[in-house]
Write a protein that holds these residues in place. Structure first.
Motif, PDB file in Angstrom:
ATOM      1  N   SER A 289       0.835  -1.200   0.000  1.00  0.00           N
ATOM      2  CA  SER A 289       0.000   0.000   0.000  1.00  0.00           C
ATOM      3  C   SER A 289       0.870   1.250   0.000  1.00  0.00           C
ATOM      4  CB  SER A 289      -0.912  -0.004   1.240  1.00  0.00           C
ATOM      5  OG  SER A 289      -1.573   1.221   1.387  1.00  0.00           O
ATOM      6  N   ALA A 290       0.461   2.227  -0.801  1.00  0.00           N
ATOM      7  CA  ALA A 290       1.071   3.556  -0.775  1.00  0.00           C
ATOM      8  C   ALA A 290      -0.027   4.562  -1.079  1.00  0.00           C
ATOM      9  CB  ALA A 290       2.203   3.668  -1.789  1.00  0.00           C
ATOM     10  N   VAL A 291      -0.196   5.528  -0.200  1.00  0.00           N
ATOM     11  CA  VAL A 291      -1.205   6.573  -0.412  1.00  0.00           C
ATOM     12  C   VAL A 291      -0.512   7.926  -0.431  1.00  0.00           C
ATOM     13  CG1 VAL A 291      -3.164   5.295   0.495  1.00  0.00           C
ATOM     14  CG2 VAL A 291      -1.753   6.613   2.066  1.00  0.00           C
ATOM     15  N   LEU A 292      -0.982   8.784  -1.332  1.00  0.00           N
ATOM     16  CA  LEU A 292      -0.357  10.093  -1.523  1.00  0.00           C
ATOM     17  C   LEU A 292      -1.429  11.160  -1.511  1.00  0.00           C
ATOM     18  CD1 LEU A 292       2.404  10.896  -4.126  1.00  0.00           C
ATOM     19  CD2 LEU A 292       0.399  12.378  -3.931  1.00  0.00           C
ATOM     20  N   ARG A 293      -1.131  12.255  -0.841  1.00  0.00           N
ATOM     21  CA  ARG A 293      -2.055  13.392  -0.765  1.00  0.00           C
ATOM     22  C   ARG A 293      -1.228  14.671  -0.793  1.00  0.00           C
ATOM     23  NH1 ARG A 293      -6.771  14.167   2.298  1.00  0.00           N
ATOM     24  NH2 ARG A 293      -7.351  12.014   1.808  1.00  0.00           N
ATOM     25  N   THR A 294      -1.716  15.682  -1.488  1.00  0.00           N
ATOM     26  CA  THR A 294      -1.027  16.974  -1.520  1.00  0.00           C
ATOM     27  C   THR A 294      -1.826  18.067  -0.819  1.00  0.00           C
ATOM     28  OG1 THR A 294      -2.000  17.451  -3.697  1.00  0.00           O
ATOM     29  CG2 THR A 294       0.201  16.443  -3.652  1.00  0.00           C
ATOM     30  N   ASN A 295      -3.108  17.795  -0.519  1.00  0.00           N
ATOM     31  CA  ASN A 295      -3.966  18.799   0.105  1.00  0.00           C
ATOM     32  C   ASN A 295      -4.882  18.122   1.131  1.00  0.00           C
ATOM     33  OD1 ASN A 295      -5.187  21.406   0.360  1.00  0.00           O
ATOM     34  ND2 ASN A 295      -6.892  20.678  -0.889  1.00  0.00           N
ATOM     35  N   PRO A 296      -5.023  18.636   2.314  1.00  0.00           N
ATOM     36  CA  PRO A 296      -4.480  19.897   2.849  1.00  0.00           C
ATOM     37  C   PRO A 296      -3.034  19.783   3.339  1.00  0.00           C
ATOM     38  CG  PRO A 296      -5.851  18.831   4.494  1.00  0.00           C
ATOM     39  CD  PRO A 296      -5.950  17.989   3.263  1.00  0.00           C
ATOM     40  N   ARG A 297      -2.496  18.570   3.320  1.00  0.00           N
ATOM     41  CA  ARG A 297      -1.119  18.368   3.760  1.00  0.00           C
ATOM     42  C   ARG A 297      -0.430  17.463   2.743  1.00  0.00           C
ATOM     43  NH1 ARG A 297      -1.979  16.449   8.717  1.00  0.00           N
ATOM     44  NH2 ARG A 297      -1.018  18.083   9.974  1.00  0.00           N
ATOM     45  N   LYS A 298       0.811  17.757   2.423  1.00  0.00           N
ATOM     46  CA  LYS A 298       1.570  16.926   1.507  1.00  0.00           C
ATOM     47  C   LYS A 298       2.134  15.727   2.264  1.00  0.00           C
ATOM     48  CE  LYS A 298       5.223  17.185  -2.008  1.00  0.00           C
ATOM     49  NZ  LYS A 298       6.253  18.037  -2.638  1.00  0.00           N
ATOM     50  N   VAL A 299       1.694  14.541   1.885  1.00  0.00           N
ATOM     51  CA  VAL A 299       2.136  13.348   2.608  1.00  0.00           C
ATOM     52  C   VAL A 299       2.077  12.125   1.703  1.00  0.00           C
ATOM     53  CG1 VAL A 299      -0.190  12.945   3.521  1.00  0.00           C
ATOM     54  CG2 VAL A 299       1.769  11.955   4.693  1.00  0.00           C
ATOM     55  N   LEU A 300       3.065  11.270   1.850  1.00  0.00           N
ATOM     56  CA  LEU A 300       3.117   9.965   1.197  1.00  0.00           C
ATOM     57  C   LEU A 300       3.357   8.943   2.285  1.00  0.00           C
ATOM     58  CD1 LEU A 300       3.483   8.001  -1.284  1.00  0.00           C
ATOM     59  CD2 LEU A 300       5.909   8.657  -1.254  1.00  0.00           C
ATOM     60  N   SER A 301       2.494   7.918   2.347  1.00  0.00           N
ATOM     61  CA  SER A 301       2.604   6.886   3.377  1.00  0.00           C
ATOM     62  C   SER A 301       2.741   5.526   2.707  1.00  0.00           C
ATOM     63  CB  SER A 301       1.375   6.922   4.285  1.00  0.00           C
ATOM     64  OG  SER A 301       1.502   5.974   5.324  1.00  0.00           O
ATOM     65  N   ILE A 302       3.728   4.748   3.158  1.00  0.00           N
ATOM     66  CA  ILE A 302       4.075   3.481   2.501  1.00  0.00           C
ATOM     67  C   ILE A 302       4.054   2.367   3.537  1.00  0.00           C
ATOM     68  CG2 ILE A 302       5.784   2.303   1.052  1.00  0.00           C
ATOM     69  CD1 ILE A 302       7.027   5.289   0.800  1.00  0.00           C
ATOM     70  N   ALA A 303       3.358   1.270   3.216  1.00  0.00           N
ATOM     71  CA  ALA A 303       3.210   0.174   4.173  1.00  0.00           C
ATOM     72  C   ALA A 303       3.220  -1.163   3.456  1.00  0.00           C
ATOM     73  CB  ALA A 303       1.910   0.341   4.964  1.00  0.00           C
ATOM     74  N   GLY A 304       3.418  -2.222   4.250  1.00  0.00           N
ATOM     75  CA  GLY A 304       3.426  -3.563   3.672  1.00  0.00           C
ATOM     76  C   GLY A 304       3.737  -4.605   4.717  1.00  0.00           C
ATOM     77  N   SER A 305       4.655  -5.487   4.399  1.00  0.00           N
ATOM     78  CA  SER A 305       4.967  -6.625   5.271  1.00  0.00           C
ATOM     79  C   SER A 305       5.908  -6.213   6.398  1.00  0.00           C
ATOM     80  CB  SER A 305       5.589  -7.754   4.448  1.00  0.00           C
ATOM     81  OG  SER A 305       6.722  -7.270   3.741  1.00  0.00           O
ATOM     82  N   SER A 306       5.402  -5.350   7.268  1.00  0.00           N
ATOM     83  CA  SER A 306       6.171  -4.828   8.390  1.00  0.00           C
ATOM     84  C   SER A 306       5.220  -4.095   9.327  1.00  0.00           C
ATOM     85  CB  SER A 306       7.254  -3.857   7.904  1.00  0.00           C
ATOM     86  OG  SER A 306       7.839  -3.159   8.981  1.00  0.00           O
ATOM     87  N   PRO A 307       5.500  -4.064  10.627  1.00  0.00           N
ATOM     88  CA  PRO A 307       4.703  -3.226  11.531  1.00  0.00           C
ATOM     89  C   PRO A 307       5.048  -1.744  11.402  1.00  0.00           C
ATOM     90  CG  PRO A 307       6.406  -4.377  12.757  1.00  0.00           C
ATOM     91  CD  PRO A 307       6.474  -4.892  11.353  1.00  0.00           C
ATOM     92  N   GLU A 308       6.078  -1.415  10.618  1.00  0.00           N
ATOM     93  CA  GLU A 308       6.487  -0.024  10.432  1.00  0.00           C
ATOM     94  C   GLU A 308       5.868   0.554   9.160  1.00  0.00           C
ATOM     95  OE1 GLU A 308       7.958  -0.842  13.674  1.00  0.00           O
ATOM     96  OE2 GLU A 308       8.999  -2.065  12.192  1.00  0.00           O
ATOM     97  N   ILE A 309       5.440   1.797   9.239  1.00  0.00           N
ATOM     98  CA  ILE A 309       4.870   2.538   8.117  1.00  0.00           C
ATOM     99  C   ILE A 309       5.728   3.772   7.884  1.00  0.00           C
ATOM    100  CG2 ILE A 309       2.857   3.814   7.290  1.00  0.00           C
ATOM    101  CD1 ILE A 309       1.120   2.015   9.057  1.00  0.00           C
TER     102      ILE A 309
END
Length: 325
Positions: A289-309
């Motif tokens: 999974s990877a989700v990207l947003r530029t509004n209202p905040r610029k953020v990219l979040s990446i997750a998968g086979s790990s408890p860490e995001i």
């Protein structure tokens, strides 16, 4: 759970419309709610060692894995096994998650089968939800009343991904097909079979297509076959990306870039011509999974086979590592 959580796998993520919350779903039927305001703008005097852990962890009543997530202006939509559930975003801030505002049941073909809701996409007007499922179908439901509007049949194995752009829908599946659908005619009008293309095929990994997305003039798709860019009108392959991956699970367009990840320790940002612009190290050995947003905040979040995001605000490096545990 303490023993199992070390092997946590996050299958899906979404961001709230206000940009305050990141929600991640895992294989244990848990929804982790992260408060991004607190993570990005902490009050130093009140900062604790668990600031990068979930504000709340909610467990689904069924205990089934959270296969897919999507956000509308009003609802957090959760795809699990045999069910699509909707919670009002306002309820996510509470320590205890109440009953969903609505519940759609996907009936399996027999009592002995389960149907994973592998992918969710919401129409731009937010009136309909499209669900790519483990029974090889795509279901379209009206968000207002949960009514089944239509079902698309064309895949011969389970659907991995569904995405849309305007009046067109694209889907990809375990059968190796990438199908294009017109929402006005409700029929598949074109298809791509990447595993049959000698430039793209990788017989040792398989024919499945784990991700597909539509741009204005382009299609990006990958899975067992290599990540590749196709011209939407001619359906010719234009670029085959040379990546050291063993399968693609995530692929989407943003600005003039392709973002892609899968069985690799990196999330890639690529030019349409095939150049690697950014090779971003990630915590997971496989990105789901990877989700990207530029509004209202610029953020990219990446997750998968790990408890860490992994959380990024520049898209070029990791700013924060969140802990889903």
């Amino acid at each position: 759970m303490l023993d199992k959580i070390i092997y946590n796998t996050v299958l899906s993520q979404t961001l709230s419309p206000c940009g305050k919350y990141l929600v991640a779903g895992n294989i244990y039927g848990q929804l982790a709610v992260f408060d991004l305001d607190n993570i990005f703008n902490p009050v130093i005097e009140l900062l604790t060692s668990d600031y990068n852990k979930p504000k709340h962890i909610h467990t689904l009543e069924s205990g089934s894995q959270v296969c897919s997530l999507v956000s509308t202006k009003k609802f957090l939509v959760v795809g699990t096994v045999n069910q699509i559930l909707g919670w009002d975003w306002k309820s996510l801030g509470h320590s205890k998650l109440g009953k969903p505002a609505w519940n759609i049941t996907i009936r399996p073909r027999s009592l002995f089968e389960n149907c994973d809701i592998n992918s969710l996409w919401c129409s731009e007007d937010e009136e309909k939800i499209y669900a790519g499922c483990g029974d090889n179908k795509i279901y379209v439901h009206n968000l207002e009343d949960g009514r089944l509007v239509n079902s698309y049949e064309g895949h011969s194995d389970f659907v991995h991904c569904v995405h849309g752009n305007g009046k067109q829908i694209i889907s990809s599946g375990e059968d190796g097909l990438v199908l294009l659908w017109d929402t006005r005619t409700k029929k598949s009008h074109n298809k791509i079979e990447p595993h049959r293309n000698s430039k793209v095929q990788r017989h040792d990994i398989g024919k499945w297509v784990g991700a597909a997305a539509l741009g204005n003039d382009w299609i990006i798709c990958g899975g067992g076959p290599r990540l590749s860019l196709w011209h939407l009108r001619s359906l010719d392959v234009v670029t085959v990306f040379d990546l050291p991956d063993n399968g693609i699970h995530v692929a989407f367009f943003h600005d003039d870039c392709v973002f892609a990840g899968g069985v690799s320790k990196h999330l890639y940002q690529l030019s349409y011509s095939g150049d690697i612009r950014v090779e971003l190290p990630v915590s997971a050995t496989t990105v789901y999974s990877a989700v990207l947003r530029t509004n209202p905040r610029k953020v990219l979040s990446i997750a998968g086979s790990s408890p860490e995001i992994d959380l990024c605000t520049t898209f070029n490096y990791r700013d924060q590592v969140l802990h889903f545990r």
